[in-house]
Design a protein around this motif. Structure first.
Motif, PDB file in Angstrom:
ATOM      1  N   ASN A   8       0.857  -1.172   0.000  1.00  0.00           N
ATOM      2  CA  ASN A   8       0.000   0.000   0.000  1.00  0.00           C
ATOM      3  C   ASN A   8       0.901   1.232   0.000  1.00  0.00           C
ATOM      4  N   ILE A   9       0.868   1.989  -1.056  1.00  0.00           N
ATOM      5  CA  ILE A   9       1.780   3.132  -1.218  1.00  0.00           C
ATOM      6  C   ILE A   9       1.605   4.166  -0.106  1.00  0.00           C
ATOM      7  N   LYS A  10       0.410   4.272   0.432  1.00  0.00           N
ATOM      8  CA  LYS A  10       0.157   5.254   1.493  1.00  0.00           C
ATOM      9  C   LYS A  10       0.783   4.840   2.819  1.00  0.00           C
ATOM     10  N   LYS A  11       1.078   3.552   2.995  1.00  0.00           N
ATOM     11  CA  LYS A  11       1.653   3.064   4.251  1.00  0.00           C
ATOM     12  C   LYS A  11       3.173   2.893   4.191  1.00  0.00           C
ATOM     13  N   ASP A  13       7.064   3.542   4.358  1.00  0.00           N
ATOM     14  CA  ASP A  13       7.976   4.434   5.079  1.00  0.00           C
ATOM     15  C   ASP A  13       9.071   4.852   4.102  1.00  0.00           C
ATOM     16  N   TRP A  14       8.859   5.976   3.425  1.00  0.00           N
ATOM     17  CA  TRP A  14       9.754   6.418   2.352  1.00  0.00           C
ATOM     18  C   TRP A  14      11.135   6.823   2.868  1.00  0.00           C
ATOM     19  N   LYS A  31       1.684   6.713 -12.459  1.00  0.00           N
ATOM     20  CA  LYS A  31       0.765   7.157 -11.409  1.00  0.00           C
ATOM     21  C   LYS A  31       1.473   7.147 -10.053  1.00  0.00           C
ATOM     22  N   ILE A  32       2.248   6.098  -9.815  1.00  0.00           N
ATOM     23  CA  ILE A  32       2.991   5.981  -8.560  1.00  0.00           C
ATOM     24  C   ILE A  32       4.068   7.051  -8.478  1.00  0.00           C
ATOM     25  N   LYS A  35       3.225  10.232  -6.836  1.00  0.00           N
ATOM     26  CA  LYS A  35       2.824  10.179  -5.430  1.00  0.00           C
ATOM     27  C   LYS A  35       3.974   9.955  -4.462  1.00  0.00           C
ATOM     28  N   ILE A  36       5.136   9.598  -4.965  1.00  0.00           N
ATOM     29  CA  ILE A  36       6.250   9.285  -4.060  1.00  0.00           C
ATOM     30  C   ILE A  36       7.228  10.461  -3.998  1.00  0.00           C
TER      31      ILE A  36
END
Length: 68
Positions: A8-11, A13-14, A31-32, A35-36
């Motif tokens: 899940n991209i929202k979860k 830890d970047w 698309k990803i 968002k990153i």
């Protein structure tokens, strides 16, 4: 080596990620990429970042590129 798996991209830890490998259908990696964090390097196996021209991408794949 214990690498994080992103489900899940929202979860994600970047702060713990330097490189993101993707092997998604054409159109999904771009698309990803929007968002990153910009510091993350993307290694993509689809056509999304194979070409440097958004015009050529549209000509070859029949859809607009939204991340270039």
């Amino acid at each position: 080596m214990n690498l994080p798996k992103i489900s899940n991209i929202k979860k994600a830890d970047w702060n713990k990620i330097d490189v993101l490998f993707t092997a998604l259908p054409n159109g999904e990696a771009q698309k990803i990429a929007k968002k990153i964090p910009k510091k993350i390097k993307i290694i993509d196996l689809s056509a999304d970042f194979r070409l440097s021209s958004s015009k050529l991408y549209k000509k070859l794949y029949g859809k607009n590129h939204y991340s270039k």
